[in-house]
Design a protein around this motif. Sequence first.
Motif: not given
Length: 855
Positions: A217-219, A235
């Motif tokens: 879920h991190e960018l 993401s």
Amino acid sequence: MDKFTSVYSKAISHTKQKIQEDISAYLGSRETAPSFKQYVSDRYDYTRQIWLNVWLNKASNEVPAREKKHYLRERGIAVKDVPRKTINQLFRNEIREHEPFDVVRWLKEKYEKRPEDWQIRYEEARAAFLAEEEEKQQQREQARIRHRIYEEAERLIEEKQEKLYLPFRHMMAKHLEEDLQTNIKFRQIDPTALEQPLVEAGRFQAEDYETVEAFFHELTGGIRRGEQWDFEYESYGAKYEELAADAVFDYMAKAFLDHLPSEVKESFQKVNEEELTKDHLQDMMGYLLSDLTWEFFEELEEENLQDLLRLAPLPFEEPLHEKIYKQDLRAREERIAEAIAAEQRKKEEEARLIEDIFGQAYQPPAERNVRYVLHIGETNTGKTHRALQRMKEAKSGLYLAPLRLLAFEVYERLNKEGIPCLLKTGEEEKETPGARHASCTVEMFHEKDEYEVVVIDEAQMIADKDRGFSWYKAITGARAQEVHIIASQNMKPMLVQLLGDSEYELIEYRRDVPLQVEPTPFRLPDAAKGDALVCFSRREVLETAAKLKRNRFAVSMIYGSMPPETRKRQMEQFVEGKTTVIVATDAIGMGLNLPIRRIVFLKNEKFDGTRRRWLTSQEVKQIAGRAGRKGIYPVGKVAFVSNIDKMAHLLEKEDEPVTTFAIAPTSAVFERFQRYSRHLALFFDLWERYKSPEGTKKASLDQERYLYELIEGSEIEARLPMTDLYGFLHLPFSTKEPGLTKQWISTMYAIVNNTPLPEPSVKTGTLEDLELSYKTIGLHLLFLYRLGKPTEAIYWERLRETLSEDIHKQLQSREAGTGKTCRRCRKTLPENFKYQICDSCHASRRKRKYVNKRF
């Protein structure tokens, strides 16, 4: 007719072409050459049909409409005002026999006297046919080999999918290790604004993520096209989807190539005349590899991130990685099982908690030493009058009303008749020396008070989703020798069920004054003395009253937000004959007994807060029942502006029994809840999850939750006991008025800080200002009485009475009837004027704006 001639020529050319194609197909499929004569005999009808089809289609599609009509007129066929479709059909019918092309004659001229040409056509056609068959055979063989390769790949995946996953897992672990060690973490300031740059948020900490999916879920900091072709921040999940696809397509194609049997590879090379490669396999097995990619990717997301990172530095050796994977898989399954067990324990604990808090709170008391009298019947049949007569005879009595106005009415009546009675509503308390009788709104009922007789009015309100529980508490908790319950006919089964084995007397009422529906639609000029015109909004009441006043009618008005004192004055004027017509919302349907000759429904539908809907049968009956008055009007008339048959059916329809009643939190419920927690957020959550008993429905608590969310975590919540806070959340006022909500919040802060309560804002300009000021004082009084400050309340009650008188005067004035004034100069606006300020004020404002801009 130039186009017609041109099309005819093209049809002949196209026919010749199609017959040549037919000759090639006919000759090529035969092992020995058939004669020309045999062909003509076999294909005679078919070749003639070819001409007809080609000619009709070309002429229909390519000849313009005007030429078609001209062609038909020349043959005596009328075409004026004939539809295009019919013209085309007539045209097709007429040209069927137009100079038919003689296909056989043309064939004979071409081949009958040239047998050597016919033989050459046969040899060419036969060679082409055999070449085509050979190509088809090769294609079938190629398809068979591709299918065999696909089957081998499916078998390999089925048998060795877990081992095939191992190298993929290792590759992804190495990518993850690199990204976590070298990349920067980003944070998005506003998720809706792509043009704003991301903010760096430091380095990644692997221990912050339990699963790979959590990290995904991190960018990344990049931008990519989304599914809808709009741009979005990328993401790590999107990045790894592409990495997974590249990896699977690459190494799986190699693995398939290594595992394929030699004879399959040789067959492929023989049929295709080239060696089988990895690229060929990727093309042939695209769907299979895509499915496998998703299966591997979903498995990867469920993996524990720490497990994968420990795997990254190791060289890939299948036996070692298989052993590690099985260990990690067992550990993951144990974690999942523990999480499921913990969730189950949480649910069981929550269920036990809910049962302990709410369990038996909504069961009627088992034993009640009370005699009940049920007054059941239609509107305007004397039910309330008879019950009150019994209460007046008692040494002590309590009347519970659905509206503050009705409570006030009974309070005044009893005191005028020499029976001391006190009044208690949320917004006011009026003590009377020596009073042993009380008139209250139903929400003011207190279970510990004892009376000889209790009267509970409009008990069908027990079904109301927000207020209904107040009636349930009163019916099941009243401490009296006699409890008189007044309700509509459809409440009888529910009341009998609630009373259980208790002693009760049932008195049923029928109207002495019949209702008569007028057969013709009502129009406003038809209004007459004694009419009550019903609509369903304050604006419609004011606009309708203004129209009637312009036609010299004296008009009374009633609507929900009108102060009870004003409503009483308006009713008195109608009763005394000072006004001849009354215009009201459906508030007229509850407990207001007026000398009404005719009820007129100006609308057949109403907005119920969420949608516009037709009136229900019970609503029509409740309102229409106010028509007619024994001794004054022997027949109650009912009129509608439209859909008379449908509305008359609703009026005559048999009532559906009330089968459910509303429940709400009780003091006992809060006491039990406080053993576990003192946070209302948890209480609202548990209330949402609680499944109410059969035959009941939970109060929504929408207002309470809304107000709580405004002050959650503030010093208001921190400093007030939970039950006190809930009491303030439960105060009866409209949160749809932003000003009232702000007043509530500022007053709450004053309470917890022990400072003087802020005085309500009072404006006395327009009718809207007066009515809002009346509401702000009402909310202030709710706080004063709840805080035990009746002395301070006296001043505000007097001021509110003054406002009520001003509202009455405004309603009496001709200008108030328009319901709309300019908010700047207070000039009366036309009733259909759609703006809030008049044209002159708007023009002056624009002029000032222009001058300020220039200078």
